[in-house]
Design an enzyme around this catalytic site. Structure first.
Site, mmCIF file in Angstrom:
data_model
loop_
_atom_site.group_PDB
_atom_site.id
_atom_site.type_symbol
_atom_site.label_atom_id
_atom_site.label_comp_id
_atom_site.label_asym_id
_atom_site.label_seq_id
_atom_site.Cartn_x
_atom_site.Cartn_y
_atom_site.Cartn_z
ATOM 1 N N ASP A 180 -7.990 -5.803 9.954
ATOM 2 C CA ASP A 180 -8.086 -6.233 8.556
ATOM 3 C C ASP A 180 -8.880 -7.526 8.539
ATOM 4 O OD1 ASP A 180 -7.684 -7.336 5.987
ATOM 5 O OD2 ASP A 180 -5.782 -6.272 5.752
ATOM 6 N N GLU A 191 -9.570 15.378 -6.023
ATOM 7 C CA GLU A 191 -8.189 15.779 -6.346
ATOM 8 C C GLU A 191 -8.162 16.391 -7.729
ATOM 9 O OE1 GLU A 191 -5.453 12.531 -5.714
ATOM 10 O OE2 GLU A 191 -6.208 12.162 -3.713
ATOM 11 N N HIS A 242 -0.887 14.094 -2.993
ATOM 12 C CA HIS A 242 -0.857 12.711 -3.486
ATOM 13 C C HIS A 242 0.566 12.326 -3.924
ATOM 14 C CE1 HIS A 242 -3.620 9.404 -5.334
ATOM 15 N NE2 HIS A 242 -2.441 8.903 -5.036
ATOM 16 N N LYS A 266 0.087 -4.980 1.659
ATOM 17 C CA LYS A 266 1.502 -4.781 1.343
ATOM 18 C C LYS A 266 2.048 -3.539 2.044
ATOM 19 C CE LYS A 266 0.411 -5.127 -3.069
ATOM 20 N NZ LYS A 266 -0.903 -5.799 -3.000
ATOM 21 N N ILE A 267 1.335 -2.421 1.917
ATOM 22 C CA ILE A 267 1.849 -1.174 2.496
ATOM 23 C C ILE A 267 1.717 -1.215 4.022
ATOM 24 C CG2 ILE A 267 1.547 1.336 2.577
ATOM 25 C CD1 ILE A 267 0.570 1.113 -0.381
ATOM 26 N N GLY A 273 2.422 9.909 -2.310
ATOM 27 C CA GLY A 273 2.808 8.606 -1.763
ATOM 28 C C GLY A 273 3.721 7.803 -2.675
ATOM 29 N N CYS A 305 -2.672 7.865 3.668
ATOM 30 C CA CYS A 305 -1.915 7.838 2.404
ATOM 31 C C CYS A 305 -2.517 6.747 1.521
ATOM 32 C CB CYS A 305 -0.436 7.560 2.664
ATOM 33 S SG CYS A 305 0.380 8.920 3.487
ATOM 34 N N ARG A 338 -6.494 6.316 0.199
ATOM 35 C CA ARG A 338 -7.383 6.880 -0.804
ATOM 36 C C ARG A 338 -8.244 7.982 -0.215
ATOM 37 N NH1 ARG A 338 -4.695 6.093 -4.138
ATOM 38 N NH2 ARG A 338 -4.892 4.972 -6.078
ATOM 39 N N ASP A 357 -2.539 12.643 2.424
ATOM 40 C CA ASP A 357 -1.882 12.686 1.106
ATOM 41 C C ASP A 357 -2.929 12.576 -0.009
ATOM 42 O OD1 ASP A 357 0.422 12.614 -0.657
ATOM 43 O OD2 ASP A 357 0.001 10.482 -0.955
HETATM 44 N N1 NAD Z 1 -0.826 7.710 -1.683
HETATM 45 C C1 NAD Z 1 -0.351 7.000 -2.686
HETATM 46 O O1 NAD Z 1 0.278 7.551 -3.570
HETATM 47 C C2 NAD Z 1 -0.543 5.527 -2.710
HETATM 48 C C3 NAD Z 1 0.462 4.717 -3.261
HETATM 49 C C4 NAD Z 1 0.254 3.334 -3.310
HETATM 50 C C5 NAD Z 1 -0.928 2.808 -2.834
HETATM 51 N N2 NAD Z 1 -1.891 3.618 -2.330
HETATM 52 C C6 NAD Z 1 -3.141 3.066 -1.775
HETATM 53 O O2 NAD Z 1 -2.830 2.394 -0.563
HETATM 54 C C7 NAD Z 1 -3.833 1.422 -0.291
HETATM 55 C C8 NAD Z 1 -3.208 0.107 0.155
HETATM 56 O O3 NAD Z 1 -2.404 -0.420 -0.870
HETATM 57 P P1 NAD Z 1 -1.707 -1.861 -0.724
HETATM 58 O O4 NAD Z 1 -0.786 -1.990 -1.881
HETATM 59 O O5 NAD Z 1 -1.189 -2.056 0.636
HETATM 60 O O6 NAD Z 1 -2.971 -2.795 -0.962
HETATM 61 P P2 NAD Z 1 -3.147 -4.303 -0.502
HETATM 62 O O7 NAD Z 1 -4.231 -4.859 -1.351
HETATM 63 O O8 NAD Z 1 -1.853 -5.007 -0.425
HETATM 64 O O9 NAD Z 1 -3.709 -4.153 0.983
HETATM 65 C C9 NAD Z 1 -4.984 -3.671 1.285
HETATM 66 C C10 NAD Z 1 -5.445 -4.374 2.550
HETATM 67 O O10 NAD Z 1 -6.683 -3.807 2.934
HETATM 68 C C11 NAD Z 1 -7.474 -4.857 3.463
HETATM 69 N N3 NAD Z 1 -8.875 -4.453 3.454
HETATM 70 C C12 NAD Z 1 -9.752 -4.460 2.415
HETATM 71 N N4 NAD Z 1 -10.953 -4.000 2.835
HETATM 72 C C13 NAD Z 1 -10.808 -3.697 4.155
HETATM 73 C C14 NAD Z 1 -11.686 -3.186 5.129
HETATM 74 N N5 NAD Z 1 -12.951 -2.889 4.841
HETATM 75 N N6 NAD Z 1 -11.206 -2.982 6.377
HETATM 76 C C15 NAD Z 1 -9.908 -3.270 6.679
HETATM 77 N N7 NAD Z 1 -9.033 -3.789 5.801
HETATM 78 C C16 NAD Z 1 -9.480 -3.981 4.552
HETATM 79 C C17 NAD Z 1 -7.159 -6.049 2.589
HETATM 80 O O11 NAD Z 1 -7.451 -7.256 3.235
HETATM 81 C C18 NAD Z 1 -5.679 -5.874 2.354
HETATM 82 O O12 NAD Z 1 -4.927 -6.629 3.296
HETATM 83 C C19 NAD Z 1 -4.664 1.332 -1.565
HETATM 84 O O13 NAD Z 1 -5.819 2.114 -1.408
HETATM 85 C C20 NAD Z 1 -3.783 1.984 -2.612
HETATM 86 O O14 NAD Z 1 -4.516 2.521 -3.682
HETATM 87 C C21 NAD Z 1 -1.716 4.963 -2.253
HETATM 88 O O1 3PG Z 2 -2.537 3.921 -6.254
HETATM 89 C C1 3PG Z 2 -1.394 4.351 -6.402
HETATM 90 O O2 3PG Z 2 -0.498 3.689 -6.942
HETATM 91 C C2 3PG Z 2 -1.068 5.683 -5.857
HETATM 92 O O3 3PG Z 2 -2.210 6.381 -5.513
HETATM 93 C C3 3PG Z 2 -0.142 6.479 -6.728
HETATM 94 O O4 3PG Z 2 -0.783 7.356 -7.584
HETATM 95 P P1 3PG Z 2 0.080 8.172 -8.672
HETATM 96 O O5 3PG Z 2 0.597 7.173 -9.636
HETATM 97 O O6 3PG Z 2 -0.858 9.116 -9.322
HETATM 98 O O7 3PG Z 2 1.172 8.848 -7.938
#
Ligand code: NAD
Ligand code: 3PG
Length: 526
Positions: free
Chosen positions: A169, A259, A278, A149-150, A280, A228, A230, A254
């Protein structure tokens, strides 16, 4: 009234929703020992990434029904431990997608144009235009690791900025990647060719330290990495060393291995490193989204309804759930009924999904059937989360079959349970206004809505038998609400299904089977 503990900062919109059905305590910054001490009082726990929900906390949460993560990542929750205890874990898979994607893009641009350091220098009183000459992202190659998604939203914006997009991916098809404007490549090629590398993958055993001294060695000396996703996907000491040695151009992070970030060499590096705490998901919009999304699910679960984004209930996504909802109760009822008819220890449950239910989407109905089957043994301790595990632990084998050709009803469900006392089967469908009907018991066609207390007999179809049974029950003051006989041939074997107003008093089943012509009798409570 249910009690909910909110142990991280969440938007008031979420608290308002929870308050409709529960008394809500917001206690942030609790130490693990403090949380363990109080968690036993709560039915639900709502968190963000700040609370680590360990097995110890889950074990202390004896009343917990649901853990709600107002965000995406549930790596701070011991999900297997919650699953074993039958606790639903829910998240908000999409509520902060845009926020996280925009943060990654902001980090990429900030790193390219040295915005944090340039800003700090002006605020210190300087006017230094020479130290902050940057690089354009236009026509540069962005390597996206994780095109979910992201990653997909980052791709869409980066494409609009004129970047060339490579993606890695293993779970995404080439066609899907191309639709988003990305060329799907192997990871090594991405590392070698990208000017910017942005990570959007979960942290798993495979992705931990995916960026290490070896993979960093494959990158361009000007490459910039953005994480951004993990902490722990990048080995931070290796990254700091590579930046110091000029092996790569820089990094914007991020998220961190630990943490809050403690002592770290990354802190001492210059404008080639940007660190944010953190952030994001930290936009007003995202926080409202995730708080509402998760609070609604906690509210629903506390009201006995299923959650739409449970991470530990296989196959129960929101769209599937909406379609299957009316059938879930049917499956549970049939499971409960066939388990009681089989009696003893059930060793095999055969679930046949028929008609329009004969699709892969109907898999949750198998879990609902198991939940019903185990209800007599486990009562409220069995739910959609742990039904599979509980069945496995009890040695119950489950066979799932599909028969799209069964067309008596739009969709029907046939369960057959084999146990130490024999084999019994029931079939059910939704009729009229989605009312549950039993349509078959042990191969005999009937058509009755199940009721709380029922008696079933297997008997010889012959004159007088119904009257005799009626008189017998009457003599024990058992009031019959309805009765139906199912038979295949006249004067052959037949099944009788009786709904009664109260539970059958003890000992009466023995009397029923003494009635000439009645071979077997069962009583069930649904
Ligand atoms: N910094 C923040 O505050 C913040 C906010 C939201 C999400 N996140 C993190 O962002 C990441 C992505 O979130 P998302 O919502 O896009 O998730 P998502 O599940 O939509 O996408 C993750 C993608 O990673 C792929 N994937 C899984 N294992 C893999 C590998 N070994 N190599 C390559 N690709 C692989 C999957 O096929 C999937 O398409 C997650 O780790 C989530 O926790 C961080
Ligand atoms: O996985 C998530 O949704 C992000 O890492 C956001 O984390 P937070 O809710 O602590 O900001």
């Amino acid at each position: 009234m249910s009690k909910v503990l909110v142990s991280d900062t969440i938007d008031q919109a979420g608290i308002d929703i929870l308050s409709q059905v529960a008394s809500v305590d917001v206690k942030t910054g609790l130490k693990p020992a403090e949380l363990i001490e109080i968690i036993g009082d709560y039915d639900a726990l709502m968190i963000r990434s700040g609370t680590r929900v360990t097995q110890e906390i889950i074990d202390a949460g004896t009343q917990l029904k649901i853990i709600g993560r107002a965000g995406v990542g549930v790596d701070n929750v011991d999900v297997p431990a919650a699953t074993r205890r039958g606790i639903v874990v829910v998240n908000s898979p999409e509520g902060n997608t845009i926020a996280a994607a925009e943060h990654a893009l902001a980090m990429m641009l900030a790193l390219s144009r040295h915005i944090p350091d340039a800003n700090a220098s002006v605020k210190r009183g300087a006017w230094d235009r020479n130290s902050f000459v940057g690089a354009e992202v236009y026509k540069k190659t962005l390597g996206i690791v994780g095109l979910g998604k992201i990653g997909s939203h980052v791709a869409a914006v980066a494409k609009a900025m004129g970047m060339k997009l490579l993606a890695y991916d293993p779970f995404i098809s080439t066609e899907r990647a191309e639709q988003i404007g990305c060329q799907l490549v192997e990871l090594d090629l991405l590392f070698q060719q990208a000017d910017y590398i942005t990570l959007h993958i979960p942290k798993t055993s495979e992705t931990t330290h995916l960026i290490n001294s070896v993979t960093l060695g494959k990158m361009k000396p000007t490459a910039r990495i953005i994480n951004c996703a993990r902490g722990g996907i990048i080995e931070e000491t290796a990254l700091a060393a590579a930046i110091k040695a000029g092996k790569i151009g820089g990094a914007a992070l991020d998220v961190f291995e630990t943490e809050p970030l403690g002592e770290s060499e990354l802190r001492s590096l210059g404008k080639e490193v940007i660190l944010t705490p953190h952030l994001g998901a930290s936009t007003t919009e995202a926080q409202v989204n995730v708080a509402i999304d998760v609070a609604e699910q906690i509210r629903d679960v506390l009201l006995g309804l299923p959650a739409r984004s449970a991470v530990n209930i296989p196959g129960l996504g929101p769209d599937v759930l909406e379609e299957l909802k009316p059938y879930m109760q049917l499956a549970e009822t049939l499971g409960n009924l066939v388990g009681q008819l089989a009696g003893g220890r059930v060793e095999l449950l055969n679930v046949r999904l028929q008609g329009e239910l004969a699709t892969n989407k109907s898999q949750p109905l198998v879990i609902a059937s198991l939940k019903g089957l185990l209800y007599q043994a486990l009562r409220e301790r069995v739910n959609y989360v742990n039904a599979n595990i509980e069945a496995k632990e009890r040695g119950i084998r489950v066979i799932e079959t599909r028969d799209a050709s069964a067309r008596d009803y739009a969709g029907s469900l046939h369960l057959e349970a084999t146990g130490t006392l024999g084999t019994h089967s029931v079939t059910g469908a939704l009729l009229g206004d989605k009312e549950i009907h039993l349509t078959d018991v042990d191969g005999f066609p009937i058509n009755v809505p199940p009721s709380k207390y029922m008696v079933f007999t297997l008997h010889r179809d012959m004159p007088g038998i119904i009257g005799k049974l009626g008189s017998l029950l009457g003599s024990f003051n058992v009031n019959i609400a309805s009765m139906q006989v199912g038979r295949k041939i006249v004067r052959g074997d037949a099944v009788m299904a009786l709904s009664i107003d109260d539970p059958l008093p003890d000992g009466i089943l023995d009397e029923i089977v003494k009635v000439p012509g009645i071979r077997d009798a069962y009583t069930v409570t649904l």
